[in-house]
Design a protein around this motif. Structure first.
Motif, PDB file in Angstrom:
ATOM      1  N   UNK A   1       0.826  -1.207   0.000  1.00 53.27           N
ATOM      2  CA  UNK A   1       0.000   0.000   0.000  1.00 53.27           C
ATOM      3  C   UNK A   1       0.861   1.259   0.000  1.00 53.27           C
ATOM      4  N   UNK A   2       1.801   1.357   0.931  1.00 51.05           N
ATOM      5  CA  UNK A   2       2.596   2.576   1.023  1.00 51.05           C
ATOM      6  C   UNK A   2       3.536   2.729  -0.171  1.00 51.05           C
ATOM      7  N   UNK A   3       4.152   1.635  -0.605  1.00 52.82           N
ATOM      8  CA  UNK A   3       5.117   1.743  -1.701  1.00 52.82           C
ATOM      9  C   UNK A   3       4.423   1.879  -3.051  1.00 52.82           C
ATOM     10  N   UNK A   4       3.380   1.083  -3.294  1.00 51.67           N
ATOM     11  CA  UNK A   4       2.765   1.052  -4.605  1.00 51.67           C
ATOM     12  C   UNK A   4       1.601   1.992  -4.803  1.00 51.67           C
ATOM     13  N   UNK A   5       0.955   2.433  -3.709  1.00 50.22           N
ATOM     14  CA  UNK A   5      -0.283   3.195  -3.853  1.00 50.22           C
ATOM     15  C   UNK A   5      -0.242   4.581  -3.214  1.00 50.22           C
ATOM     16  N   UNK A   6       0.478   4.714  -2.113  1.00 52.21           N
ATOM     17  CA  UNK A   6       0.391   5.950  -1.345  1.00 52.21           C
ATOM     18  C   UNK A   6       1.551   6.907  -1.573  1.00 52.21           C
ATOM     19  N   UNK A   7       2.779   6.431  -1.327  1.00 48.42           N
ATOM     20  CA  UNK A   7       3.915   7.349  -1.290  1.00 48.42           C
ATOM     21  C   UNK A   7       5.105   6.947  -2.159  1.00 48.42           C
ATOM     22  N   UNK A   8       5.174   5.673  -2.559  1.00 49.96           N
ATOM     23  CA  UNK A   8       6.383   5.178  -3.213  1.00 49.96           C
ATOM     24  C   UNK A   8       7.474   4.862  -2.221  1.00 49.96           C
ATOM     25  N   UNK A   9       7.158   4.896  -0.948  1.00 48.04           N
ATOM     26  CA  UNK A   9       8.128   4.661   0.137  1.00 48.04           C
ATOM     27  C   UNK A   9       7.349   4.435   1.425  1.00 48.04           C
ATOM     28  N   UNK A  10       8.079   4.275   2.536  1.00 46.02           N
ATOM     29  CA  UNK A  10       7.457   4.180   3.851  1.00 46.02           C
ATOM     30  C   UNK A  10       6.959   2.786   4.164  1.00 46.02           C
ATOM     31  N   UNK A  11       6.223   2.685   5.266  1.00 47.99           N
ATOM     32  CA  UNK A  11       5.675   1.416   5.695  1.00 47.99           C
ATOM     33  C   UNK A  11       5.573   1.319   7.197  1.00 47.99           C
ATOM     34  N   UNK A  12       4.819   0.337   7.666  1.00 46.54           N
ATOM     35  CA  UNK A  12       4.698   0.078   9.097  1.00 46.54           C
ATOM     36  C   UNK A  12       6.001  -0.538   9.615  1.00 46.54           C
ATOM     37  N   UNK A  13       6.142  -0.580  10.942  1.00 48.94           N
ATOM     38  CA  UNK A  13       7.319  -1.162  11.586  1.00 48.94           C
ATOM     39  C   UNK A  13       6.877  -1.962  12.802  1.00 48.94           C
ATOM     40  N   UNK A  14       7.806  -2.720  13.370  1.00 52.59           N
ATOM     41  CA  UNK A  14       7.540  -3.389  14.629  1.00 52.59           C
ATOM     42  C   UNK A  14       7.494  -2.353  15.755  1.00 52.59           C
ATOM     43  N   UNK A  15       6.809  -2.692  16.832  1.00 52.78           N
ATOM     44  CA  UNK A  15       6.765  -1.799  17.988  1.00 52.78           C
ATOM     45  C   UNK A  15       8.177  -1.500  18.484  1.00 52.78           C
ATOM     46  N   UNK A  16       9.010  -2.522  18.526  1.00 53.74           N
ATOM     47  CA  UNK A  16      10.381  -2.329  19.019  1.00 53.74           C
ATOM     48  C   UNK A  16      11.149  -1.355  18.138  1.00 53.74           C
TER      49      UNK A  16
END
Length: 374
Positions: free
Chosen positions: A317-332
């Motif tokens: 979603x973030x790479x292909x649809x929203x921003x071309x970058x970014x993404x969720x991460x682990x809580x840690x």
């Protein structure tokens, strides 16, 4: 963060290793994924599910007449829903009725439909160009389909076809998650609050309502073009005396003079280097002891946890649809990044699966932190 696995060790456990037969079974699930999605969604879009809810026991001919479709095509679409037990078919009479969907409230099905409509409009088509987006770091699908050179959030303002399904889903998501978010953060009475990248003011309005106190002031900080709609929202909700707007770009600097900064659904839009630029800017804008509260989707610490769909949805979603970058991460990872940017994490809590919307995909988390006093 550094890997916890010994150097050279495989990250796959014996239990997780698939046989070739099981691997091909799983691959088939991926192959039919888009077809299944569109067969189900089309049954909603055609009105077939609504007809069966209102009038159980209709034949394919009756359904076809009711929704304006060929009976043979209706019958073909319903094969999958019968297989999945969403719909039942009496083989002797050829009459259809809702099966598993009978136990789902209509309003809940509407929410599922809103999510599916957003996926169709905002992700399914654009993801045809996912590999190109990965190579270029841009949202190639938005450019090819809509002529948009920017990101999804800019395209939403120009294209109703994207904006309406997106807004329907996001309004429902915000109404659900904001009470949970504000219930987990501390906003001292009389605070000066900055809602970073607060869009058109809904977060500020919710802050006034859910963290009300004498002297509380909330400022939305976002791009200047959001100002008129934001101020109108403040007026229409009766909070114009408590709320204000500052126009600007977070990468040019974060306004100073605030006790609390809120960052909701913004950090995952960027890669680590830009997340650090944002957090370091927030750190500089706060006095020692100032607070930051962030709302972010999180992956499970064990990426193979099958109960968390964040990893299934957000990378593409973030790479292909929203921003071309970014993404969720682990809580840690979010904790580590906050600490590296000069904050002390005081609270980190993820949604309880039992309290999530039954159709939700991401698991959200709240992280609270204070600027180091030393």
């Amino acid at each position: 963060m550094a890997s916890t696995h010994p150097k050279g060790a495989s990250t796959l456990t014996a239990e997780a290793t698939l046989t070739p037969e099981a691997t091909f079974t799983r691959l088939r699930e991926y192959m039919v994924g888009p077809s299944r999605f569109m067969s189900l969604l089309s049954c909603f879009e055609l009105g077939i599910i609504d007809r069966l809810r209102d009038t159980p026991g209709m034949t394919a001919t009756e359904l076809g007449d009711a929704v304006g479709a060929r009976p043979a095509a209706v019958e073909q679409l319903l094969l999958l829903l019968v297989k999945e037990s969403f719909v039942a078919c009496d083989e002797d009479s050829g009459r259809y009725s809702l099966d598993a969907f009978t136990g789902i409230a209509d309003k809940d099905l509407r929410q599922v439909l809103a999510r599916m409509e957003m996926i169709k409009a905002v992700t399914l088509r654009q993801l045809f160009y996912l590999a190109d987006s990965v190579r270029t770091g841009t949202t190639v699908g938005l450019k090819e389909l809509y002529g948009s050179e920017g990101n999804l959030y800019e395209a939403l303002a120009e294209h109703k076809e994207l904006r309406e399904p997106w807004a329907r889903l996001m309004n429902g998501e915000t109404a659900h998650i904001d009470p949970w978010f504000f219930g987990n953060i501390d906003v001292p009475p009389g605070s000066r609050v900055l809602d970073l990248a607060g869009n058109t003011g809904l977060g500020a309005i919710h802050t006034c309502r859910l963290k009300a106190s004498p002297g509380l002031r909330v400022t939305t900080f976002d791009l200047p073009e959001k100002e008129a709609e934001c101020l109108e929202n403040f007026r229409s909700h009766g909070v114009e005396e408590q709320c204000s707007f500052i126009g600007g770009d977070v990468f040019d600097g974060v306004p100073e003079g605030f006790d609390v900064v809120l960052i909701k659904h913004f950090l995952p839009m960027f890669d680590k280097s830009d997340v650090f630029r944002i957090l370091e800017g927030v750190n500089r804008s706060l006095d020692a002891g100032g607070q930051v509260h962030i709302l972010v989707p999180v992956f499970p610490e064990d990426i193979k946890d099958t109960g968390n769909y964040t990893v299934d949805f957000f990378p593409s979603f973030f790479i292909g649809c929203a921003m071309g970058r970014g993404g969720a991460q682990k809580m840690s990872t979010w904790r580590s990044w906050l600490e590296e940017c000069g904050f002390k994490v005081t609270k980190a809590v993820a949604e309880n699966p039992a309290d999530m919307l039954p159709h939700a995909l991401p698991v959200e988390a709240v992280l609270c932190a204070t600027k180091h006093t030393g």
